[in-house]
Scaffold this motif. Structure first.
Motif, PDB file in Angstrom:
ATOM      1  N   THR A  49       0.789  -1.180  -0.168  1.00 43.12           N
ATOM      2  CA  THR A  49      -0.113   0.178   0.022  1.00 43.12           C
ATOM      3  C   THR A  49       0.794   1.245   0.030  1.00 43.12           C
ATOM      4  O   THR A  49       0.480   2.325   0.244  1.00 43.12           O
ATOM      5  CB  THR A  49      -0.808  -0.073   1.194  1.00 43.12           C
ATOM      6  N   VAL A  50       2.225   1.270  -0.035  1.00 46.16           N
ATOM      7  CA  VAL A  50       2.989   2.387  -0.175  1.00 46.16           C
ATOM      8  C   VAL A  50       3.684   2.332  -1.522  1.00 46.16           C
ATOM      9  O   VAL A  50       3.845   1.264  -2.318  1.00 46.16           O
ATOM     10  CB  VAL A  50       4.006   2.245   1.084  1.00 46.16           C
ATOM     11  N   GLY A  58       1.585  11.042  -2.387  1.00 49.21           N
ATOM     12  CA  GLY A  58       0.873   9.819  -2.178  1.00 49.21           C
ATOM     13  C   GLY A  58       0.712   8.695  -3.186  1.00 49.21           C
ATOM     14  O   GLY A  58      -0.270   7.800  -3.058  1.00 49.21           O
ATOM     15  N   THR A 113       3.138   6.627  -6.953  1.00 47.32           N
ATOM     16  CA  THR A 113       4.431   6.975  -7.880  1.00 47.32           C
ATOM     17  C   THR A 113       3.570   7.112  -9.224  1.00 47.32           C
ATOM     18  O   THR A 113       2.387   6.883  -9.286  1.00 47.32           O
ATOM     19  CB  THR A 113       5.105   5.692  -7.923  1.00 47.32           C
ATOM     20  N   MET A 127      -1.638   7.705 -11.184  1.00 45.38           N
ATOM     21  CA  MET A 127      -1.010   7.519  -9.780  1.00 45.38           C
ATOM     22  C   MET A 127      -1.472   6.182  -9.348  1.00 45.38           C
ATOM     23  O   MET A 127      -2.208   5.512  -9.485  1.00 45.38           O
ATOM     24  CB  MET A 127      -1.575   8.537  -8.820  1.00 45.38           C
ATOM     25  N   ALA A 128      -0.244   5.438  -8.801  1.00 53.00           N
ATOM     26  CA  ALA A 128      -0.195   3.950  -8.369  1.00 53.00           C
ATOM     27  C   ALA A 128       0.371   3.845  -7.016  1.00 53.00           C
ATOM     28  O   ALA A 128       1.232   4.503  -6.651  1.00 53.00           O
ATOM     29  CB  ALA A 128       0.278   2.937  -9.370  1.00 53.00           C
ATOM     30  N   GLY A 129      -0.034   2.841  -6.193  1.00 56.50           N
ATOM     31  CA  GLY A 129       0.959   2.699  -5.177  1.00 56.50           C
ATOM     32  C   GLY A 129       0.020   2.718  -3.671  1.00 56.50           C
ATOM     33  O   GLY A 129       0.156   1.874  -2.966  1.00 56.50           O
ATOM     34  N   ARG A 130      -0.544   4.022  -3.430  1.00 58.53           N
ATOM     35  CA  ARG A 130      -1.077   4.311  -2.044  1.00 58.53           C
ATOM     36  C   ARG A 130      -2.551   3.812  -2.189  1.00 58.53           C
ATOM     37  O   ARG A 130      -3.173   4.536  -2.935  1.00 58.53           O
ATOM     38  CB  ARG A 130      -0.819   5.400  -1.646  1.00 58.53           C
TER      39      ARG A 130
END
Lengths: 339, 339
Positions: free
Chosen positions: A143-144, A315, A317, B1-4
């Motif tokens: 989730t990061v 928040g 990438t 945006m990806a990831g969080r």
């Protein structure tokens, strides 16, 4: 017994300064409204007692832990350590520390570390590969933000930083041509490796742009000195007119140098050599010292660290692959032929 | 945006399971009295939502963060990485992760990292040196246990893990004598280095125990192949009867092998060679492959990690220096002379 002294807590500072814990927190974090003399008294008390504010406690407020994970897999550290150093350079601006987790190429260990990092609430993860081949994205519910360094993620939605290996090979060949060489051969690693393909492509392109062709087919083999020695002996029998050899790694280059000496050819007088990796023990141990393409992995680490910090602040990438150029480090093995 | 993605919290689990936050905490930590069906419902809810318990929150209860610092200084990673791997092996039993901090031999960076680790409330610190020379203890008020690995602390009240380098040198010489060699010379690194002294002492002791003497004085120089090549050429002129050379490092050994070949001496037929470090690219690249003393740095890391965990549990280190033995890895360079 040595080592652990009782830790000074915020309660001790409050008692010494004669204020409440909330006032200590405000004074040390510069928040809220306080009289300057109260603020000074608290800070003096904290300093006298050697109070170190806890990043653990602070992270409960900011939502950040100022920690990241660096997942790597590289027993000799040739690839991972420069990436770690570069990442440290970038993360240092933010006072962020890296947990280093070596998976030893074991997917079970990788999953274990991903879970372990998640439980520690790291702000992000850098995955440092050892090879150019794209790798599967991290498994599990991450989730990061994650940035892949050197080995890019096979998922185009991920963020990766890679080396321009094709451009590095072209640099090597252009250098050989500029110093007067015309018959360039290529001795390299295993057929099918992404790095090998990229280096073959860069070699062919640079020669084509100069109106030249590779002397024979590329010589595919292992990443070892033994292969370099063997290939050099065979190559000068098959192509006696070759005046330069671009080698796919420094280890191969060092083997080629020894093989040429055994065959009675002089480096660089008869044949010039360039390797790849700029790995000092090998490049400088070579006789003569080996000109080499530096993959600039420290810069890969710096870019990955900077992209990760930006992603943490934002928040998430942004998808994409960022490419870092190579540098050529010139040594004696590619000095111009006399005359 | 990806990831969080939004992080699932304990409140979400409580809502899904229809219980209080306190009940979730009890159910997931196995504390307190709960009906089995309540416990199961909470655990099912946590699993459905992908809830990961926070180590940060847990550490507020246990007083431990299950993190340690590994302070190192070693640009090539030849020494630090095996120590890191060994420490990971030991710390893994306790699910402890290591922050890796490379000081690059800069005392300002070291102090910065010590403060940074203190703010993160690490449970302990391993300081991995690159040299055998004793080093000053960590500066500043370090309130957690510290174990020094490879380079011991100059303070005898500290806990250190070191390599038995003298014993390693004795192993090398005993091996040469067992394979029939009698005239042993020693080519090594800079005069005054603690490692060099230890290896000279071990060499002399093993020869003395066999009723023999070193062939001439030790040859002191740099840790480089160039020095090995130069020394070999001079040595065979000065002591033409030498039948074995113990080299202070693999790089020196590799240079000696090349220098002997250039002087018309065969390895191992005329002269046997042993190096130190068992660093594969150098030992295996040598012609012939080099027998070498392995300092077993992974074992140094394992011992340091285990001692640190014990100290964390006990609340402090016990003073003392622990010694790890070397291993000998035999390759072609020391095969018995024919006849």
């Amino acid at each position: 017994m040595a080592g652990r002294q009782p830790r000074v807590g915020i309660v001790d500072v409050a008692r010494r300064a004669g204020v409440s814990v909330g006032t200590v927190s405000k004074a040390l974090n510069g928040r809220g409204q306080l009289r300057p003399e109260t603020r000074d008294r608290v800070r003096a008390a904290a300093q006298e007692l050697g109070f170190v504010p806890s990043a653990v406690a602070a992270s409960l407020h900011s939502g950040r832990t100022y920690t990241v994970g660096l997942i790597m897999t590289d027993h000799h550290g040739r690839f991972s350590l420069p990436i770690l150093h570069g990442a440290e350079d970038a993360l240092g601006w933010d006072e962020t520390l890296a947990f280093v987790c070596d998976t030893r190429d074991d997917p079970i260990r990788e999953q274990h570390y991903v879970r372990s990092l998640a439980r520690r609430r790291v702000d992000g993860i850098i995955v440092a590969g050892r090879r150019t081949e794209p790798r599967p994205p991290l498994a599990g519910a991450v989730t990061v933000p994650v940035v892949y360094a050197f080995a890019r993620s096979a998922d185009p939605a991920d963020c990766s930083v890679v080396v321009d290996e094709e451009g590095g090979a072209a640099l090597a060949v252009q250098h050989l041509l500029r110093t007067g060489r015309r018959r360039v051969a290529h001795v390299t690693g295993p057929h099918g490796h992404a790095s090998v393909r990229a280096r073959v492509n860069g070699t062919s392109r640079a020669l084509r742009e100069a109106g030249l062709e590779l002397a024979g087919e590329p010589w595919y083999g292992g990443w070892s000195e033994v292969w370099g020695r063997f290939a050099a002996a065979a190559l000068v029998r098959e192509h006696p007119d070759v005046d330069a050899i671009f080698c796919g790694s420094d280890a191969i280059g060092r083997g080629v140098a020894d093989g040429l000496r055994d065959s009675g050819r002089r480096v660089p007088e008869d044949i010039a050599l360039v390797g790849v990796d700029n790995w000092l023990p090998t490049a400088e141990g070579c006789r003569p010292a080996l000109t080499s393409v530096d993959l600039d992995l420290q810069q890969v680490g710096r870019r990955a660290g900077a992209l990760l910090l930006a992603a943490i602040q934002r928040g998430g990438t942004e998808p994409g692959t960022h490419t870092v150029p190579c540098r050529l480090v010139v040594r004696a093995s590619s000095a111009p032929a006399a005359g």
